[in-house]
Enzyme design. Structure first.
Site, mmCIF file in Angstrom:
data_model
loop_
_atom_site.group_PDB
_atom_site.id
_atom_site.type_symbol
_atom_site.label_atom_id
_atom_site.label_comp_id
_atom_site.label_asym_id
_atom_site.label_seq_id
_atom_site.Cartn_x
_atom_site.Cartn_y
_atom_site.Cartn_z
ATOM 1 N N CYS A 112 0.805 -1.223 0.000
ATOM 2 C CA CYS A 112 0.000 0.000 0.000
ATOM 3 C C CYS A 112 0.841 1.277 0.000
ATOM 4 O O CYS A 112 0.335 2.359 -0.300
ATOM 5 C CB CYS A 112 -0.945 0.010 1.197
ATOM 6 S SG CYS A 112 -2.107 -1.380 1.237
ATOM 7 N N HIS A 248 -3.338 7.388 3.045
ATOM 8 C CA HIS A 248 -3.725 6.075 2.532
ATOM 9 C C HIS A 248 -5.104 5.730 3.066
ATOM 10 O O HIS A 248 -5.388 5.904 4.250
ATOM 11 C CB HIS A 248 -2.690 5.034 2.978
ATOM 12 C CG HIS A 248 -3.085 3.613 2.707
ATOM 13 N ND1 HIS A 248 -3.616 3.201 1.512
ATOM 14 C CD2 HIS A 248 -3.037 2.507 3.495
ATOM 15 C CE1 HIS A 248 -3.866 1.904 1.563
ATOM 16 N NE2 HIS A 248 -3.531 1.467 2.762
ATOM 17 N N ASN A 278 -10.146 -0.242 0.338
ATOM 18 C CA ASN A 278 -8.690 -0.103 0.292
ATOM 19 C C ASN A 278 -8.195 -0.642 -1.043
ATOM 20 O O ASN A 278 -8.219 -1.837 -1.293
ATOM 21 C CB ASN A 278 -8.062 -0.890 1.456
ATOM 22 C CG ASN A 278 -6.551 -0.758 1.508
ATOM 23 O OD1 ASN A 278 -5.928 -0.219 0.599
ATOM 24 N ND2 ASN A 278 -5.954 -1.268 2.569
#
Length: 364
Positions: A112, A248, A278
């Site tokens: 990520c 994020h 996500n």
């Protein structure tokens, strides 16, 4: 004369198939309320095409926003942990499909954190003169690797891609300061046990996904906060100088906690996890793209970003936006809708994984 890596183009690609929380509840022991209250997620996208296709559309949109032809790009960097194949890299497919024939191309996997890692290294490459026009893409097709029998992790992720163009510039713009790190002692708390170490002859179709939520949350908060403190110290800026926080998009609770620790008010925090879940390396560029489109990011704004991912990788950056917030050419290309719903795409994966678990149980 100091050289900066100004952001001159931005674009995204979101698959047309939408998977709602209610859709998930048709085959998982979960509910819309259970997911929303724990994560902030309401829906996510499911792709019928590979990661390279998502990346190519996002990249094409970023080039359009920058007003550049593909041949002008000298580096294509794709951040992903879900490539179409191990060899060759998908950046080469993107380079080919865009027609960026003069560009070097490689993939970067910091999970990520990949996009911010990419910005960190691409900015250094531009500052040293090694490259002048870089296309950075974060792209993921996470729905293809999830264990769709495990609600704790299956409800969290979605597919998508986002991209930016960085160009050498004398304007004080782009990534002004960044810090990246890795908490490798905890690398196993977020891991997919599939790769070259797998016994290919004994592989039964199950890819165990380790996801220890509480440990991830604790280390993510600590790592991102430390990284943010470092970039503030490097620049001499404070939270009073920040126009927005674009973090994020992993979990609404985590974003709220980070904003509180960084003393960034809610109205300055960009959140879109409710729409996409996500999307790993794609969350940051998608969020930036939407923030520009919605007028949240304005000319000359100063933005702080923070990320964490498997590894456990971590990072933060302070970004100065340039004076242009409108694309030079339309940057709204989308994937064609082939008519498949998210359930059409996911239910076969769910059934296949369930059967694989049953076979493993019988063998044991």
């Amino acid at each position: 004369m100091k050289i900066y890596a100004e952001i001159t183009g931005w674009g995204k690609c979101l698959p047309p198939a939408v998977m709602t929380n209610d859709d998930l509840a048709t085959f998982l022991d979960t509910s819309d309320e259970w997911i929303r209250t724990r994560t902030g997620i309401e829906e996510r996208r499911v792709s019928a095409v590979g990661t390279s296709k998502l990346a190519t559309v996002a990249g094409r949109n970023a080039l359009a926003a920058a007003g550049l032809d593909p041949e002008e790009i000298d580096l294509v960097l794709v951040g992903t942990c879900t490539p179409d194949e191990i060899i060759p890299n998908i950046a080469s497919a993107v380079q080919r499909d865009l027609g960026a024939k003069n560009a070097a191309a490689f993939d970067l996997n910091a999970a990520c954190s990949s996009f911010l890692y990419g910005m960190h290294f691409a900015t250094q490459a531009i500052r040293t003169g090694a490259h002048k026009k870089v296309l950075i893409i974060g792209a993921e097709r996470l729905t293809r690797i999830l264990d769709w029998t495990k609600r704790e992790s299956a409800v969290l992720f979605g597919d998508g891609a986002g991209a930016m163009v960085l160009e050498a510039s004398e304007n004080e713009a782009g990534l002004l300061a960044s810090h990246v790190s890795c908490d490798a002692d905890a690398r196993d708390v977020l891991a997919l046990e599939f790769g070259m170490s797998f016994d290919r002859f004994g592989f039964d179709g199950i890819m165990p996904f380790n996801f220890i939520g509480q440990e991830i949350f604790k280390r993510a908060v600590k790592g991102m906060n430390t990284a943010v403190e470092k970039v503030f110290a490097e620049t001499g800026l404070t939270t009073d100088d920040i126009d927005s926080l674009i973090p994020h998009q992993a979990n609404k609770r985590l974003i709220d906690y980070l904003a509180k620790m960084c003393k960034v008010p809610e109205e300055k925090t960009v959140i879109n996890i409710q729409k996409y879940g996500n999307t790993s390396s794609a969350t940051l560029p998608i969020a930036f793209c939407e923030a520009v489109e919605q007028g949240i990011v304005k000319p000359g704004d100063t933005i702080v970003s923070a990320v964490f991912g498997g590894g456990l990788t971590c990072g933060a950056g302070i970004i100065k936006w340039g004076q242009r917030v409108t694309p030079i050419r339309p940057n709204d290309e989308q994937l064609a809708d082939d008519g498949q719903t998210a359930l059409d795409l996911i239910l076969p994966l769910h059934e296949g994984t369930k059967l694989a678990w049953q076979r493993r149980s019988e063998q044991e």
